[in-house]
Design a protein around this motif. Structure first.
Motif, PDB file in Angstrom:
ATOM      1  N   GLU A 191      -3.586  -1.804   4.057  1.00 39.06           N
ATOM      2  CA  GLU A 191      -2.986  -0.600   3.483  1.00 39.06           C
ATOM      3  C   GLU A 191      -1.994   0.045   4.454  1.00 39.06           C
ATOM      4  N   VAL A 192      -2.354   0.122   5.716  1.00 39.62           N
ATOM      5  CA  VAL A 192      -1.470   0.729   6.717  1.00 39.62           C
ATOM      6  C   VAL A 192      -0.229  -0.136   6.922  1.00 39.62           C
ATOM      7  N   ARG A 193      -0.391  -1.456   6.925  1.00 42.13           N
ATOM      8  CA  ARG A 193       0.762  -2.343   7.071  1.00 42.13           C
ATOM      9  C   ARG A 193       1.755  -2.143   5.926  1.00 42.13           C
ATOM     10  N   LYS A 194       1.236  -1.997   4.718  1.00 40.16           N
ATOM     11  CA  LYS A 194       2.112  -1.777   3.562  1.00 40.16           C
ATOM     12  C   LYS A 194       2.797  -0.421   3.644  1.00 40.16           C
ATOM     13  N   ASN A 195       2.071   0.590   4.135  1.00 42.41           N
ATOM     14  CA  ASN A 195       2.681   1.902   4.295  1.00 42.41           C
ATOM     15  C   ASN A 195       3.804   1.866   5.334  1.00 42.41           C
ATOM     16  N   ILE A 196       3.622   1.113   6.401  1.00 44.68           N
ATOM     17  CA  ILE A 196       4.672   0.958   7.405  1.00 44.68           C
ATOM     18  C   ILE A 196       5.902   0.321   6.769  1.00 44.68           C
ATOM     19  N   ALA A 197       5.689  -0.695   5.955  1.00 41.78           N
ATOM     20  CA  ALA A 197       6.810  -1.350   5.278  1.00 41.78           C
ATOM     21  C   ALA A 197       7.518  -0.386   4.337  1.00 41.78           C
ATOM     22  N   ARG A 198       6.745   0.446   3.645  1.00 44.04           N
ATOM     23  CA  ARG A 198       7.352   1.434   2.738  1.00 44.04           C
ATOM     24  C   ARG A 198       8.214   2.424   3.508  1.00 44.04           C
ATOM     25  N   ILE A 199       7.699   2.905   4.630  1.00 48.15           N
ATOM     26  CA  ILE A 199       8.451   3.863   5.442  1.00 48.15           C
ATOM     27  C   ILE A 199       9.737   3.226   5.961  1.00 48.15           C
ATOM     28  N   GLN A 200       9.644   1.989   6.454  1.00 48.41           N
ATOM     29  CA  GLN A 200      10.833   1.307   6.971  1.00 48.41           C
ATOM     30  C   GLN A 200      11.856   1.068   5.868  1.00 48.41           C
ATOM     31  N   THR A 201      11.405   0.752   4.674  1.00 50.86           N
ATOM     32  CA  THR A 201      12.311   0.535   3.551  1.00 50.86           C
ATOM     33  C   THR A 201      13.073   1.812   3.220  1.00 50.86           C
ATOM     34  N   ILE A 202      12.370   2.924   3.176  1.00 50.25           N
ATOM     35  CA  ILE A 202      13.027   4.194   2.849  1.00 50.25           C
ATOM     36  C   ILE A 202      13.978   4.607   3.962  1.00 50.25           C
ATOM     37  N   LEU A 203      13.612   4.354   5.215  1.00 50.32           N
ATOM     38  CA  LEU A 203      14.526   4.646   6.328  1.00 50.32           C
ATOM     39  C   LEU A 203      15.800   3.823   6.206  1.00 50.32           C
ATOM     40  N   GLU A 248      -1.898   4.076  14.301  1.00 51.54           N
ATOM     41  CA  GLU A 248      -3.114   3.878  13.515  1.00 51.54           C
ATOM     42  C   GLU A 248      -3.405   2.392  13.343  1.00 51.54           C
ATOM     43  N   LEU A 249      -2.367   1.604  13.083  1.00 50.63           N
ATOM     44  CA  LEU A 249      -2.551   0.167  12.930  1.00 50.63           C
ATOM     45  C   LEU A 249      -3.079  -0.452  14.217  1.00 50.63           C
ATOM     46  N   PHE A 250      -2.534  -0.029  15.358  1.00 47.48           N
ATOM     47  CA  PHE A 250      -3.018  -0.532  16.642  1.00 47.48           C
ATOM     48  C   PHE A 250      -4.497  -0.212  16.818  1.00 47.48           C
ATOM     49  N   ASN A 251      -4.879   1.033  16.515  1.00 47.23           N
ATOM     50  CA  ASN A 251      -6.277   1.431  16.655  1.00 47.23           C
ATOM     51  C   ASN A 251      -7.188   0.651  15.709  1.00 47.23           C
TER      52      ASN A 251
END
Length: 67
Positions: free
Chosen positions: A49-61, A28-31
């Protein structure tokens, strides 16, 4: 809050589901970046917003991997 609900939903998912969601968010970020470069993007705040969501997902992983 909307963000805390999103984070709770992420924490409830398995690592495989989080990986899939991370891939989808990166696509989605690429698009969004592509649309921005061609002046087709109306809501430019969606990129942030998408960049922050990616960071959130990586943090939880990372948290799941540490446990």
């Amino acid at each position: 809050m909307k963000i805390s609900k999103y984070v709770e939903d992420l924490r409830a998912k398995s690592a495989a589901d989080l990986e899939n969601e991370l891939v989808a968010a990166k696509k989605e970020l690429f698009n969004l970046r592509f649309q921005n470069a061609t002046n087709q993007l109306d809501n430019t705040s969606r990129i942030k917003e998408v960049r922050k969501n990616i960071a959130r997902i990586q943090t939880i992983l990372t948290e799941k991997a540490a446990n």
